[in-house]
Scaffold this motif. Structure first.
Motif, mmCIF file in Angstrom:
data_model
loop_
_atom_site.group_PDB
_atom_site.id
_atom_site.type_symbol
_atom_site.label_atom_id
_atom_site.label_comp_id
_atom_site.label_asym_id
_atom_site.label_seq_id
_atom_site.Cartn_x
_atom_site.Cartn_y
_atom_site.Cartn_z
ATOM 1 N N TYR A 42 23.100 21.144 -21.863
ATOM 2 C CA TYR A 42 24.098 22.185 -21.587
ATOM 3 C C TYR A 42 24.323 22.258 -20.084
ATOM 4 N N ARG A 43 25.355 22.958 -19.697
ATOM 5 C CA ARG A 43 25.656 23.180 -18.276
ATOM 6 C C ARG A 43 25.838 24.677 -18.057
ATOM 7 N N MET A 44 25.316 25.166 -16.967
ATOM 8 C CA MET A 44 25.495 26.560 -16.574
ATOM 9 C C MET A 44 26.625 26.639 -15.535
ATOM 10 N N GLY A 45 27.777 27.173 -15.916
ATOM 11 C CA GLY A 45 28.866 27.326 -14.949
ATOM 12 C C GLY A 45 29.953 26.287 -15.050
ATOM 13 N N GLY A 46 30.167 25.691 -16.203
ATOM 14 C CA GLY A 46 31.305 24.804 -16.384
ATOM 15 C C GLY A 46 30.977 23.328 -16.240
ATOM 16 N N ARG A 47 32.026 22.488 -16.337
ATOM 17 C CA ARG A 47 31.866 21.028 -16.395
ATOM 18 C C ARG A 47 31.272 20.440 -15.117
ATOM 19 N N ASP A 48 31.535 21.090 -13.990
ATOM 20 C CA ASP A 48 31.060 20.546 -12.717
ATOM 21 C C ASP A 48 29.612 20.925 -12.397
ATOM 22 N N ALA A 49 29.053 21.817 -13.167
ATOM 23 C CA ALA A 49 27.680 22.263 -12.913
ATOM 24 C C ALA A 49 26.687 21.180 -13.345
ATOM 25 N N LYS A 50 25.491 21.258 -12.785
ATOM 26 C CA LYS A 50 24.445 20.292 -13.114
ATOM 27 C C LYS A 50 24.000 20.457 -14.568
ATOM 28 N N GLN A 51 23.821 19.327 -15.250
ATOM 29 C CA GLN A 51 23.389 19.380 -16.649
ATOM 30 C C GLN A 51 21.905 19.720 -16.735
ATOM 31 N N GLU A 52 21.570 20.567 -17.685
ATOM 32 C CA GLU A 52 20.176 20.907 -17.931
ATOM 33 C C GLU A 52 19.800 20.488 -19.351
ATOM 34 N N LYS A 53 18.501 20.309 -19.557
ATOM 35 C CA LYS A 53 17.993 19.972 -20.892
ATOM 36 C C LYS A 53 16.807 20.870 -21.209
ATOM 37 N N VAL A 54 16.731 21.297 -22.438
ATOM 38 C CA VAL A 54 15.619 22.132 -22.876
ATOM 39 C C VAL A 54 15.105 21.582 -24.203
ATOM 40 N N THR A 55 13.807 21.718 -24.409
ATOM 41 C CA THR A 55 13.171 21.182 -25.614
ATOM 42 C C THR A 55 12.762 22.309 -26.542
ATOM 43 N N LEU A 56 13.032 22.121 -27.822
ATOM 44 C CA LEU A 56 12.569 23.080 -28.826
ATOM 45 C C LEU A 56 11.170 22.702 -29.301
ATOM 46 N N GLY A 57 11.038 21.507 -29.860
ATOM 47 C CA GLY A 57 9.769 21.051 -30.430
ATOM 48 C C GLY A 57 10.016 19.842 -31.306
#
Length: 440
Positions: A42-57
């Motif tokens: 996902y990205r916080m703040g639109g298409r130009d924002a840095k992509q982040e990744k999070v893990t569920l399990g």
């Protein structure tokens, strides 16, 4: 294309990690080890924002439905300016977040972050439990030891009585040489040296399988040589029928020279001494008549010796004729055809074997044959003559006959008996001198 439960069940690991995408940034990462983990981009703040990744399990701990519900909750957080990765990491909820956003974040933390940690701990505990000596030992027993042994009860008894009570709760990769020695020393203190050696051999096979399954990287039982646990005296050893079979299977499944395999087999069948076998010349052997005449100068008592050859022995010698490359010796040296193999060659070959038969020396083959022939009811005079033992006194005067026909029948019975032990429990290709040859 969105994932389905059917598609997830069919996923197999590859040489490199790969991803299987679902909708909305959700994907499953499949590792070469077979581990499958749910993640979200996902990205916080639109298409130009840095992509982040999070893990569920991991999957299947978290089902596809679980992962999609988690994705939707993450999206709700993102829409309110909160990073799921930051919350998953344990960062505090920003002070400037709205009351509704804070409430949603707290629900997310309780429902997903805390639950994920608990599930991870549970998985770790389960994985550790499955990697204990006890859990893995019974898996090995059921999959490997029980199907491969004609009498697996002995192995089960050793596991139950000595191995599992001592180290059953330890992780496989935590077992040390000291642990193994503690078990064998305890058994030796009961006055059972050979049982201590047998127990070490069982642990050696168990840990070897654990290494093959990538549960361990070294074998603590293999680090202890058998002679440091128990050394059987030659005069005390006669192999059991089961040990004869296991030993010959180990010989034929080993990487030793083919002629050395046949030499060891012939030593068992012909009941001669090692020196009489390795120094045999082709001029002594009559393959057509199935007879071997050993001159007196090569015998311990300086008397010539006659060996009737079983069908199996003749077939082995026919094969050895081709392997000897025209040498006068039945077992020529690899370095020069003008000499036989050295006196230590067969001993070294036996020491290199991977087997679980108690310590023995090659001379024990003669005692083994004598023991089982006596138990089968064969005449002692025939057996003593086969061993080239001289009977002293009055009885010896009347027993100078060769007993040729009786010994031929007896040695054929013995060769057939040995063959039946090789076949017991598992099949092994030993050569054309097996049952098909006997039938001819």
């Amino acid at each position: 294309m969105a994932l389905t439960d059917a598609k997830l069940r069919k996923l197999k690991p590859d040489a490199k990690a790969y991803q299987m995408a679902d909708d909305g940034g959700l994907f499953l990462l499949v590792q070469p080890s077979g581990r499958k983990s749910w993640k979200l981009r996902y990205r916080m703040g639109g298409r130009d924002a840095k992509q982040e990744k999070v893990t569920l399990g991991d999957y299947p701990t978290y089902s596809l439905a679980d992962a999609r519900s988690w994705r939707d909750d993450c999206k709700a957080l993102i829409g309110r300016g909160l990073s799921p990765m930051a919350l998953r990491r344990g960062d505090p909820i920003p002070d400037d977040a709205t009351p509704a956003a804070k409430e949603l974040a707290e629900l997310f933390i309780r429902h997903w972050c805390v639950a994920a940690i608990e599930r991870a701990r549970q998985q770790e505990a389960e994985a550790k439990a499955s990697n204990t000596v006890e859990a893995f030992a019974w898996e090995w027993f059921q999959k490997i030891a029980e199907p491969a042994n004609s009498n697996p009860r002995n192995i089960k008894r050793v596991l139950d009585k000595d191995i599992i009570p001592a180290i059953g709760g330890k992780a496989l990769d935590e077992v040390t040489v000291t642990d193994v020695l503690a078990i064998t020393d305890k058994i030796k203190n009961r006055g059972s040296d050979q049982m201590a050696l047998q127990t070490r051999n069982i642990m050696k096979r168990l840990f070897s399988y654990a290494i093959a399954r990538e549960k361990m990287t070294s074998n603590p039982a293999a680090a202890i040589e058998a002679k440091y646990i128990a050394t059987a005296k030659s005069r005390d050893v006669a192999l059991t029928p089961d040990e004869v079979g296991r030993l010959l299977r180990a010989i034929y499944q080993s990487s030793m020279n083919r002629s050395h395999k046949l030499a060891l087999h012939l030593l068992i069948l012909c009941m001669v001494r090692k020196s009489e076998m390795i120094e045999a010349r082709w001029e002594e052997i009559d393959l057509a008549g199935a007879e071997w005449f050993i001159p007196g100068e090569r015998m311990k008592m300086d008397h010539p010796h006659f060996v009737p050859l079983s069908r199996q022995a003749v077939a082995m010698l026919e094969e050895l004729k081709g392997l000897s490359s025209g040498s006068e010796w039945v077992f020529p040296s690899r370095n020069t055809l003008s000499k036989p193999i050295s006196k230590t060659t067969l001993n070294s070959a036996v020491r290199s074997l991977e087997h679980d038969v108690r310590d023995f020396v090659i001379h024990d083959f003669r005692r083994t044959a004598s023991t089982h022939l006596h138990e089968a009811g064969f005449n002692s005079d025939w057996i003593e003559k086969a061993l080239a033992h001289e009977t002293k006194g009055i009885r010896g005067v009347y027993n100078r006959a060769q007993y040729a026909d009786q010994r031929r029948e007896m040695l054929q019975w013995w060769a057939d008996f040995v063959d039946s032990q090789i076949d017991e429990g598992r099949k092994v290709i030993i050569g054309r001198f097996g049952k098909a040859y006997q039938a001819g």
